[in-house]
Design a protein around this motif. Structure first.
Motif, PDB file in Angstrom:
ATOM      1  N   GLU A  54      49.676 -15.610  22.629  1.00 46.79           N
ATOM      2  CA  GLU A  54      48.887 -16.939  22.930  1.00 46.79           C
ATOM      3  C   GLU A  54      47.691 -16.679  23.127  1.00 46.79           C
ATOM      4  O   GLU A  54      47.371 -15.845  23.628  1.00 46.79           O
ATOM      5  N   ILE A  55      46.911 -17.594  22.485  1.00 47.33           N
ATOM      6  CA  ILE A  55      45.506 -17.391  22.295  1.00 47.33           C
ATOM      7  C   ILE A  55      44.666 -18.272  23.577  1.00 47.33           C
ATOM      8  O   ILE A  55      44.938 -19.315  23.434  1.00 47.33           O
ATOM      9  N   TYR A  56      43.685 -17.752  24.214  1.00 50.27           N
ATOM     10  CA  TYR A  56      42.894 -18.646  25.229  1.00 50.27           C
ATOM     11  C   TYR A  56      41.553 -18.090  25.043  1.00 50.27           C
ATOM     12  O   TYR A  56      41.170 -17.000  24.732  1.00 50.27           O
ATOM     13  N   TYR A  57      40.619 -19.238  25.156  1.00 50.52           N
ATOM     14  CA  TYR A  57      39.226 -18.978  25.147  1.00 50.52           C
ATOM     15  C   TYR A  57      38.576 -19.516  26.293  1.00 50.52           C
ATOM     16  O   TYR A  57      38.545 -20.976  26.282  1.00 50.52           O
ATOM     17  N   ASN A  58      37.654 -18.881  26.946  1.00 49.99           N
ATOM     18  CA  ASN A  58      37.102 -19.556  28.273  1.00 49.99           C
ATOM     19  C   ASN A  58      35.569 -19.780  27.486  1.00 49.99           C
ATOM     20  O   ASN A  58      34.652 -18.534  27.283  1.00 49.99           O
ATOM     21  N   THR A  59      35.174 -20.858  27.242  1.00 50.26           N
ATOM     22  CA  THR A  59      33.758 -21.241  26.742  1.00 50.26           C
ATOM     23  C   THR A  59      32.583 -20.723  27.575  1.00 50.26           C
ATOM     24  O   THR A  59      31.565 -20.108  27.161  1.00 50.26           O
ATOM     25  N   LYS A 113      32.809 -16.861  27.721  1.00 50.08           N
ATOM     26  CA  LYS A 113      32.727 -16.347  26.389  1.00 50.08           C
ATOM     27  C   LYS A 113      33.824 -15.369  26.384  1.00 50.08           C
ATOM     28  O   LYS A 113      34.113 -14.220  25.844  1.00 50.08           O
ATOM     29  N   ILE A 114      35.145 -15.647  27.064  1.00 54.04           N
ATOM     30  CA  ILE A 114      36.437 -14.696  27.332  1.00 54.04           C
ATOM     31  C   ILE A 114      37.335 -15.140  26.429  1.00 54.04           C
ATOM     32  O   ILE A 114      37.817 -16.136  26.221  1.00 54.04           O
ATOM     33  N   LEU A 125      33.255 -11.435  24.818  1.00 55.72           N
ATOM     34  CA  LEU A 125      32.792 -11.422  23.283  1.00 55.72           C
ATOM     35  C   LEU A 125      31.241 -10.994  23.329  1.00 55.72           C
ATOM     36  O   LEU A 125      30.929 -10.561  22.395  1.00 55.72           O
ATOM     37  N   ASP A 126      30.573 -11.133  24.468  1.00 57.97           N
ATOM     38  CA  ASP A 126      29.229 -10.771  24.580  1.00 57.97           C
ATOM     39  C   ASP A 126      29.264  -9.040  24.678  1.00 57.97           C
ATOM     40  O   ASP A 126      28.091  -8.512  24.327  1.00 57.97           O
ATOM     41  N   THR A 127      30.229  -8.596  25.259  1.00 55.27           N
ATOM     42  CA  THR A 127      30.115  -7.000  25.330  1.00 55.27           C
ATOM     43  C   THR A 127      31.282  -6.441  24.688  1.00 55.27           C
ATOM     44  O   THR A 127      31.367  -5.202  24.793  1.00 55.27           O
ATOM     45  N   LYS A 161      32.776 -18.136  19.743  1.00 52.63           N
ATOM     46  CA  LYS A 161      31.510 -17.797  20.370  1.00 52.63           C
ATOM     47  C   LYS A 161      30.411 -18.517  20.378  1.00 52.63           C
ATOM     48  O   LYS A 161      29.608 -18.771  21.295  1.00 52.63           O
ATOM     49  N   LYS A 162      30.013 -19.316  19.268  1.00 50.87           N
ATOM     50  CA  LYS A 162      29.220 -20.465  19.173  1.00 50.87           C
ATOM     51  C   LYS A 162      29.375 -21.763  19.939  1.00 50.87           C
ATOM     52  O   LYS A 162      28.427 -22.143  20.069  1.00 50.87           O
ATOM     53  N   LEU A 163      30.498 -21.964  20.296  1.00 49.85           N
ATOM     54  CA  LEU A 163      30.837 -23.061  21.340  1.00 49.85           C
ATOM     55  C   LEU A 163      29.977 -23.152  22.641  1.00 49.85           C
ATOM     56  O   LEU A 163      29.950 -21.854  23.000  1.00 49.85           O
TER      57      LEU A 163
END
Length: 119
Positions: free
Chosen positions: A45-50, A53-54, A63-65, A116-118
């Motif tokens: 399951e995919i999650y993304y914390n805007t 950027k996790i 995603l920054d590191t 990541k651009k969001l």
């Protein structure tokens, strides 16, 4: 009148190319289910914390590191396409996922960077 027409066309163009986080994640899940050979990523399951950027698919990556790269390690007879996640904090350790084609790896990369651009 010309300014109004240009503004309307610009807004329509932006809306066509803009994707929401949910749309990107849905497309990412579709590509993974179709082309990922690694079952731990294919069924994740995919999650993304805007905000932070996790990116999370069972394991969390900032995603920054985290450097995300494509690598080909197979032969023409047995192609192996790998998507690798390498954290800046531990560059000697990486997590790799196998895909059935180079195109699918780049689709996943494009979708992750779209997330990541969001803002």
């Amino acid at each position: 009148m010309r300014l109004i027409l240009v503004t309307i066309i610009s807004l329509i163009t932006l809306n066509i190319h803009a994707q929401s986080k949910d749309e990107i994640i849905k497309e990412l899940e579709s590509v993974l289910k179709s082309h990922c050979v690694s079952t731990d990523l294919k069924n994740a399951e995919i999650y993304y914390n805007t905000e932070e950027k996790i990116f999370d698919f069972g394991e969390r990556y900032d995603l920054d590191t985290t450097k995300i790269t494509y690598e080909f390690v197979g032969t023409s007879e047995e192609p192996i396409y790998i998507l690798q996640f390498v954290r800046d904090s531990n560059p000697n350790s990486s997590t790799g996922f196998f895909f059935d084609s180079k195109k699918s790896v780049y689709q996943v990369l494009d979708l992750i960077y779209s997330l990541k651009k969001l803002e």
